[in-house]
Design a protein around this motif. Structure first.
Motif, short mmCIF file in Angstrom:
data_model
loop_
_atom_site.label_atom_id
_atom_site.label_comp_id
_atom_site.label_asym_id
_atom_site.label_seq_id
_atom_site.Cartn_x
_atom_site.Cartn_y
_atom_site.Cartn_z
N ASP A 106 0.85 -1.19 0.00
CA ASP A 106 0.00 0.00 0.00
C ASP A 106 0.88 1.24 0.00
O ASP A 106 1.79 1.36 0.83
N THR A 107 0.63 2.16 -0.93
CA THR A 107 1.42 3.40 -1.01
C THR A 107 0.74 4.58 -0.33
O THR A 107 1.23 5.70 -0.38
N LEU A 108 -0.40 4.33 0.33
CA LEU A 108 -1.14 5.42 0.96
C LEU A 108 -0.47 5.93 2.23
O LEU A 108 -0.57 7.10 2.57
N TYR A 109 0.25 5.06 2.92
CA TYR A 109 0.75 5.37 4.25
C TYR A 109 2.23 5.74 4.23
O TYR A 109 3.01 5.23 3.43
N THR A 110 2.61 6.60 5.18
CA THR A 110 4.02 6.89 5.45
C THR A 110 4.42 6.11 6.69
O THR A 110 3.79 6.25 7.74
N ILE A 111 5.46 5.28 6.56
CA ILE A 111 5.84 4.34 7.62
C ILE A 111 7.27 4.62 8.06
O ILE A 111 8.15 4.87 7.24
N ARG A 112 7.50 4.55 9.37
CA ARG A 112 8.84 4.65 9.91
C ARG A 112 9.35 3.25 10.21
O ARG A 112 8.71 2.47 10.91
N ASN A 113 10.52 2.91 9.66
CA ASN A 113 11.13 1.61 9.93
C ASN A 113 11.57 1.54 11.39
O ASN A 113 12.29 2.41 11.87
N SER A 114 11.12 0.51 12.10
CA SER A 114 11.39 0.42 13.54
C SER A 114 12.85 0.20 13.86
O SER A 114 13.31 0.53 14.95
N SER A 115 13.61 -0.36 12.91
CA SER A 115 15.03 -0.64 13.16
C SER A 115 15.93 0.53 12.84
O SER A 115 16.87 0.83 13.58
N THR A 116 15.64 1.22 11.72
CA THR A 116 16.53 2.29 11.26
C THR A 116 15.97 3.69 11.49
O THR A 116 16.71 4.67 11.44
N GLY A 117 14.66 3.78 11.71
CA GLY A 117 14.04 5.09 11.87
C GLY A 117 13.74 5.79 10.57
O GLY A 117 13.21 6.91 10.57
N ALA A 118 14.07 5.18 9.44
CA ALA A 118 13.85 5.80 8.13
C ALA A 118 12.36 5.87 7.81
O ALA A 118 11.59 4.97 8.15
N LEU A 119 11.97 6.96 7.15
CA LEU A 119 10.60 7.13 6.70
C LEU A 119 10.49 6.73 5.25
O LEU A 119 11.36 7.04 4.43
N SER A 120 9.41 6.04 4.92
CA SER A 120 9.17 5.67 3.52
C SER A 120 7.70 5.84 3.20
O SER A 120 6.84 5.68 4.08
N THR A 121 7.44 6.20 1.97
CA THR A 121 6.06 6.30 1.51
C THR A 121 5.61 4.93 1.04
O THR A 121 6.15 4.39 0.08
N GLY A 122 4.66 4.36 1.74
CA GLY A 122 4.20 3.02 1.39
C GLY A 122 4.63 2.00 2.43
O GLY A 122 5.54 2.24 3.23
N LEU A 123 3.93 0.87 2.42
CA LEU A 123 4.28 -0.19 3.37
C LEU A 123 4.20 -1.54 2.70
O LEU A 123 3.48 -1.75 1.73
N LEU A 124 4.97 -2.46 3.26
CA LEU A 124 4.93 -3.87 2.90
C LEU A 124 4.51 -4.61 4.17
O LEU A 124 5.16 -4.48 5.20
N ALA A 125 3.41 -5.35 4.09
CA ALA A 125 2.89 -6.01 5.30
C ALA A 125 2.78 -7.51 5.08
O ALA A 125 1.88 -7.96 4.37
N PRO A 126 3.68 -8.30 5.66
CA PRO A 126 3.51 -9.75 5.63
C PRO A 126 2.27 -10.13 6.44
O PRO A 126 1.98 -9.51 7.46
N TYR A 127 1.55 -11.16 6.00
CA TYR A 127 0.34 -11.56 6.74
C TYR A 127 0.09 -13.05 6.61
O TYR A 127 0.57 -13.71 5.67
N THR A 128 -0.66 -13.59 7.56
CA THR A 128 -1.16 -14.96 7.50
C THR A 128 -2.64 -14.95 7.87
O THR A 128 -3.03 -14.32 8.85
N GLN A 129 -3.44 -15.62 7.06
CA GLN A 129 -4.85 -15.85 7.32
C GLN A 129 -5.07 -17.36 7.19
O GLN A 129 -5.15 -17.90 6.08
#
Length: 255
Positions: A164-187
Protein backbone atom coordinates in the motif's frame (compact mmCIF):
# COMPACT_ATOMS: atom_id res chain seq x y z
CA UNK A 1 -22.87 -36.32 3.44
CA UNK A 2 -24.69 -37.80 6.45
CA UNK A 3 -24.16 -41.18 4.83
CA UNK A 4 -20.39 -41.22 5.24
CA UNK A 5 -20.65 -39.95 8.81
CA UNK A 6 -23.11 -42.69 9.69
CA UNK A 7 -21.01 -45.36 7.99
CA UNK A 8 -17.86 -44.08 9.64
CA UNK A 9 -19.56 -44.10 13.03
CA UNK A 10 -20.47 -47.75 12.50
CA UNK A 11 -16.87 -48.57 11.59
CA UNK A 12 -15.49 -46.76 14.63
CA UNK A 13 -17.96 -48.51 16.93
CA UNK A 14 -16.85 -51.82 15.46
CA UNK A 15 -13.18 -50.98 16.04
CA UNK A 16 -14.02 -49.97 19.64
CA UNK A 17 -15.72 -53.33 20.20
CA UNK A 18 -12.47 -55.14 19.41
CA UNK A 19 -10.43 -52.89 21.66
CA UNK A 20 -9.06 -50.42 19.12
CA UNK A 21 -10.85 -47.53 20.84
CA UNK A 22 -11.11 -48.21 24.54
CA UNK A 23 -11.95 -44.61 25.51
CA UNK A 24 -13.41 -41.53 23.78
CA UNK A 25 -10.04 -39.87 23.22
CA UNK A 26 -7.68 -39.14 20.34
CA UNK A 27 -6.74 -42.64 19.28
CA UNK A 28 -5.61 -41.85 15.74
CA UNK A 29 -5.57 -38.38 14.25
CA UNK A 30 -5.00 -37.31 10.68
CA UNK A 31 -3.32 -33.92 10.30
CA UNK A 32 -4.12 -32.35 6.91
CA UNK A 33 -2.28 -29.25 5.68
CA UNK A 34 -3.55 -27.61 2.50
CA UNK A 35 -1.32 -24.52 2.65
CA UNK A 36 0.84 -25.33 -0.38
CA UNK A 37 3.66 -23.14 -1.70
CA UNK A 38 1.82 -20.08 -3.04
CA UNK A 39 2.49 -16.55 -1.81
CA UNK A 40 -0.48 -14.21 -2.23
CA UNK A 41 0.19 -10.58 -3.16
CA UNK A 42 -2.48 -7.96 -2.49
CA UNK A 43 -1.95 -4.41 -3.75
CA UNK A 44 -4.20 -1.59 -2.56
CA UNK A 45 -5.48 1.09 -4.90
CA UNK A 46 -3.67 4.41 -4.39
CA UNK A 47 -6.97 6.24 -3.90
CA UNK A 48 -8.92 5.49 -0.72
CA UNK A 49 -12.55 4.66 -1.41
CA UNK A 50 -15.71 3.84 0.48
CA UNK A 51 -14.65 1.25 3.06
CA UNK A 52 -17.38 -1.07 1.81
CA UNK A 53 -15.53 -1.36 -1.51
CA UNK A 54 -12.41 -3.49 -1.76
CA UNK A 55 -9.79 -1.32 -3.46
CA UNK A 56 -7.30 -4.11 -4.05
CA UNK A 57 -5.87 -6.34 -6.74
CA UNK A 58 -4.45 -9.82 -6.18
CA UNK A 59 -2.00 -12.25 -7.64
CA UNK A 60 -0.26 -15.41 -6.45
CA UNK A 61 3.40 -16.29 -6.81
CA UNK A 62 4.43 -19.93 -6.58
CA UNK A 63 7.60 -20.64 -4.61
CA UNK A 64 8.76 -24.21 -5.00
CA UNK A 65 9.42 -26.04 -1.74
CA UNK A 66 8.72 -23.01 0.43
CA UNK A 67 7.70 -25.49 3.12
CA UNK A 68 4.45 -24.12 4.59
CA UNK A 69 2.89 -27.60 4.75
CA UNK A 70 5.97 -29.17 6.30
CA UNK A 71 6.12 -26.43 8.94
CA UNK A 72 2.44 -26.73 9.83
CA UNK A 73 2.56 -30.53 9.99
CA UNK A 74 5.75 -30.55 12.09
CA UNK A 75 4.39 -28.05 14.61
CA UNK A 76 1.02 -29.83 14.89
CA UNK A 77 2.68 -33.22 15.32
CA UNK A 78 4.98 -31.93 18.06
CA UNK A 79 2.03 -30.44 19.97
CA UNK A 80 0.04 -33.66 19.64
CA UNK A 81 2.98 -35.76 20.80
CA UNK A 82 3.32 -33.60 23.91
CA UNK A 83 -0.35 -33.58 24.83
CA UNK A 84 -1.41 -36.98 23.45
CA UNK A 85 1.70 -39.20 23.44
CA UNK A 86 -0.47 -42.31 23.08
CA UNK A 87 -2.13 -41.17 19.84
CA UNK A 88 -1.26 -42.40 16.36
CA UNK A 89 -0.54 -39.39 14.15
CA UNK A 90 -0.84 -39.54 10.36
CA UNK A 91 0.24 -36.58 8.22
CA UNK A 92 -1.35 -35.61 4.90
CA UNK A 93 -0.99 -32.93 2.25
CA UNK A 94 -3.41 -32.11 -0.57
CA UNK A 95 -2.78 -34.22 -3.69
CA UNK A 96 -2.82 -31.05 -5.85
CA UNK A 97 -2.23 -27.35 -5.29
CA UNK A 98 -5.36 -25.56 -4.10
CA UNK A 99 -6.29 -21.88 -4.20
CA UNK A 100 -7.43 -20.05 -1.06
CA UNK A 101 -11.04 -20.19 -2.29
CA UNK A 102 -10.77 -23.97 -2.76
CA UNK A 103 -9.30 -24.34 0.72
CA UNK A 104 -12.09 -22.25 2.21
CA UNK A 105 -14.57 -24.64 0.61
CA UNK A 106 -12.77 -27.54 2.32
CA UNK A 107 -13.07 -25.75 5.68
CA UNK A 108 -16.72 -24.86 5.09
CA UNK A 109 -17.46 -28.42 4.02
CA UNK A 110 -15.77 -29.81 7.13
CA UNK A 111 -18.10 -27.71 9.27
CA UNK A 112 -21.00 -29.60 7.62
CA UNK A 113 -19.27 -33.01 7.77
CA UNK A 114 -18.70 -32.87 4.00
CA UNK A 115 -15.20 -33.87 2.90
CA UNK A 116 -13.58 -34.82 -0.43
CA UNK A 117 -13.56 -38.52 -1.25
CA UNK A 118 -9.79 -38.86 -0.82
CA UNK A 119 -10.04 -37.55 2.75
CA UNK A 120 -12.88 -39.93 3.58
CA UNK A 121 -10.70 -42.75 2.26
CA UNK A 122 -7.82 -41.77 4.57
CA UNK A 123 -10.22 -41.73 7.53
CA UNK A 124 -11.33 -45.26 6.77
CA UNK A 125 -7.87 -46.61 5.97
CA UNK A 126 -6.22 -44.95 8.96
CA UNK A 127 -9.08 -45.72 11.34
CA UNK A 128 -8.97 -42.10 12.40
CA UNK A 129 -10.85 -40.86 15.42
CA UNK A 130 -10.07 -37.20 14.71
CA UNK A 131 -8.95 -34.88 11.93
CA UNK A 132 -6.92 -31.70 12.25
CA UNK A 133 -7.49 -29.58 9.13
CA UNK A 134 -5.27 -26.57 8.30
CA UNK A 135 -6.42 -24.32 5.46
CA UNK A 136 -5.85 -20.84 4.11
CA UNK A 137 -8.52 -18.31 4.98
CA UNK A 138 -9.64 -14.81 4.00
CA UNK A 139 -10.08 -11.77 6.20
CA UNK A 140 -9.81 -8.02 6.63
CA UNK A 141 -6.37 -6.49 6.36
CA UNK A 142 -5.05 -5.12 9.66
CA UNK A 143 -1.29 -4.63 9.86
CA UNK A 144 0.14 -3.77 13.27
CA UNK A 145 2.35 -0.69 13.42
CA UNK A 146 5.07 0.11 15.92
CA UNK A 147 2.61 2.47 17.66
CA UNK A 148 0.11 -0.33 18.22
CA UNK A 149 -2.32 0.83 15.54
CA UNK A 150 -3.69 -1.34 12.74
CA UNK A 151 -3.78 -0.13 9.14
CA UNK A 152 -4.76 -1.51 5.77
CA UNK A 153 -7.67 -1.67 3.32
CA UNK A 154 -9.79 -4.45 1.91
CA UNK A 155 -9.50 -8.22 2.28
CA UNK A 156 -6.44 -10.45 1.99
CA UNK A 157 -6.14 -14.15 1.19
CA UNK A 158 -4.01 -16.92 2.65
CA UNK A 159 -0.32 -16.26 3.24
CA UNK A 160 1.52 -13.40 1.62
CA UNK A 161 2.15 -9.67 1.44
CA UNK A 162 -0.03 -6.59 1.34
CA UNK A 163 1.36 -3.52 -0.46
CA UNK A 164 0.00 0.00 0.00
CA UNK A 165 1.42 3.40 -1.01
CA UNK A 166 -1.14 5.42 0.96
CA UNK A 167 0.75 5.37 4.25
CA UNK A 168 4.02 6.89 5.45
CA UNK A 169 5.84 4.34 7.62
CA UNK A 170 8.84 4.65 9.91
CA UNK A 171 11.13 1.61 9.93
CA UNK A 172 11.39 0.42 13.54
CA UNK A 173 15.03 -0.64 13.16
CA UNK A 174 16.53 2.29 11.26
CA UNK A 175 14.04 5.09 11.87
CA UNK A 176 13.85 5.80 8.13
CA UNK A 177 10.60 7.13 6.70
CA UNK A 178 9.17 5.67 3.52
CA UNK A 179 6.06 6.30 1.51
CA UNK A 180 4.20 3.02 1.39
CA UNK A 181 4.28 -0.19 3.37
CA UNK A 182 4.93 -3.87 2.90
CA UNK A 183 2.89 -6.01 5.30
CA UNK A 184 3.51 -9.75 5.63
CA UNK A 185 0.34 -11.56 6.74
CA UNK A 186 -1.16 -14.96 7.50
CA UNK A 187 -4.85 -15.85 7.32
CA UNK A 188 -5.16 -19.52 8.34
CA UNK A 189 -7.96 -21.63 9.81
CA UNK A 190 -7.31 -24.68 12.03
CA UNK A 191 -10.18 -27.10 12.73
CA UNK A 192 -10.40 -30.21 14.88
CA UNK A 193 -13.06 -32.70 13.75
CA UNK A 194 -14.45 -35.70 15.58
CA UNK A 195 -14.48 -38.43 12.93
CA UNK A 196 -17.31 -40.38 14.55
CA UNK A 197 -19.82 -37.52 14.79
CA UNK A 198 -18.48 -35.32 12.00
CA UNK A 199 -18.60 -32.35 14.40
CA UNK A 200 -16.02 -29.58 14.50
CA UNK A 201 -15.13 -29.63 18.19
CA UNK A 202 -12.63 -26.76 18.08
CA UNK A 203 -11.55 -24.09 15.60
CA UNK A 204 -8.95 -21.34 15.62
CA UNK A 205 -8.36 -18.47 13.17
CA UNK A 206 -4.76 -17.31 12.73
CA UNK A 207 -4.78 -13.66 11.63
CA UNK A 208 -1.36 -12.01 11.86
CA UNK A 209 0.22 -9.06 10.06
CA UNK A 210 2.66 -6.26 10.70
CA UNK A 211 3.59 -3.10 8.80
CA UNK A 212 7.13 -2.91 7.42
CA UNK A 213 8.73 0.21 5.97
CA UNK A 214 11.88 0.61 3.91
CA UNK A 215 15.12 0.51 5.95
CA UNK A 216 16.28 3.55 3.91
CA UNK A 217 14.40 6.80 3.32
CA UNK A 218 13.05 6.58 -0.22
CA UNK A 219 10.65 8.61 -2.30
CA UNK A 220 8.19 6.80 -4.57
CA UNK A 221 9.86 3.45 -3.92
CA UNK A 222 8.11 0.17 -4.72
CA UNK A 223 7.09 -1.37 -1.36
CA UNK A 224 7.71 -4.84 -2.77
CA UNK A 225 11.43 -4.03 -2.77
CA UNK A 226 11.53 -2.97 0.91
CA UNK A 227 12.52 -6.51 1.89
CA UNK A 228 14.87 -8.93 0.03
CA UNK A 229 13.34 -12.18 -1.19
CA UNK A 230 15.24 -14.36 1.30
CA UNK A 231 13.88 -12.29 4.18
CA UNK A 232 10.35 -12.39 2.73
CA UNK A 233 10.40 -16.20 2.68
CA UNK A 234 11.83 -16.44 6.20
CA UNK A 235 9.28 -14.00 7.60
CA UNK A 236 6.34 -15.94 6.17
CA UNK A 237 7.73 -19.28 7.33
CA UNK A 238 8.21 -17.90 10.83
CA UNK A 239 4.68 -16.47 10.88
CA UNK A 240 3.16 -19.81 9.84
CA UNK A 241 5.19 -21.64 12.50
CA UNK A 242 4.32 -19.20 15.26
CA UNK A 243 0.66 -19.08 14.28
CA UNK A 244 0.18 -22.86 14.33
CA UNK A 245 2.13 -23.08 17.60
CA UNK A 246 -0.26 -20.55 19.13
CA UNK A 247 -3.32 -22.35 17.78
CA UNK A 248 -2.54 -25.86 19.01
CA UNK A 249 -2.97 -25.44 22.80
CA UNK A 250 -6.27 -23.68 22.18
CA UNK A 251 -7.44 -26.38 19.74
CA UNK A 252 -6.45 -29.33 21.91
CA UNK A 253 -7.60 -27.70 25.12
CA UNK A 254 -11.16 -27.48 23.82
CA UNK A 255 -11.46 -31.14 22.94
Amino acid sequence: MKTWVQCLAALLMAWASVGVLAQPKIGAIGVYSFLGDGVDITSADDKPRDTRIEATSRETLDFKNIGFDLIALRVARAALQRQHPEARILLYRAPTSMSTDEQRKIAAGAAKAELPGWMVKTIEEGRLTHLLIITRNRGAMGARTGDGDTIGRGQVDGIGFYLDTLYTIRNSSTGALSTGLLAPYTQIKVQLMDAMSGDIVAAYDIRDSFAYGSPDTQAKADPWNFMPIEQKIKVLRDMVEQGVQRAMPDILGKR
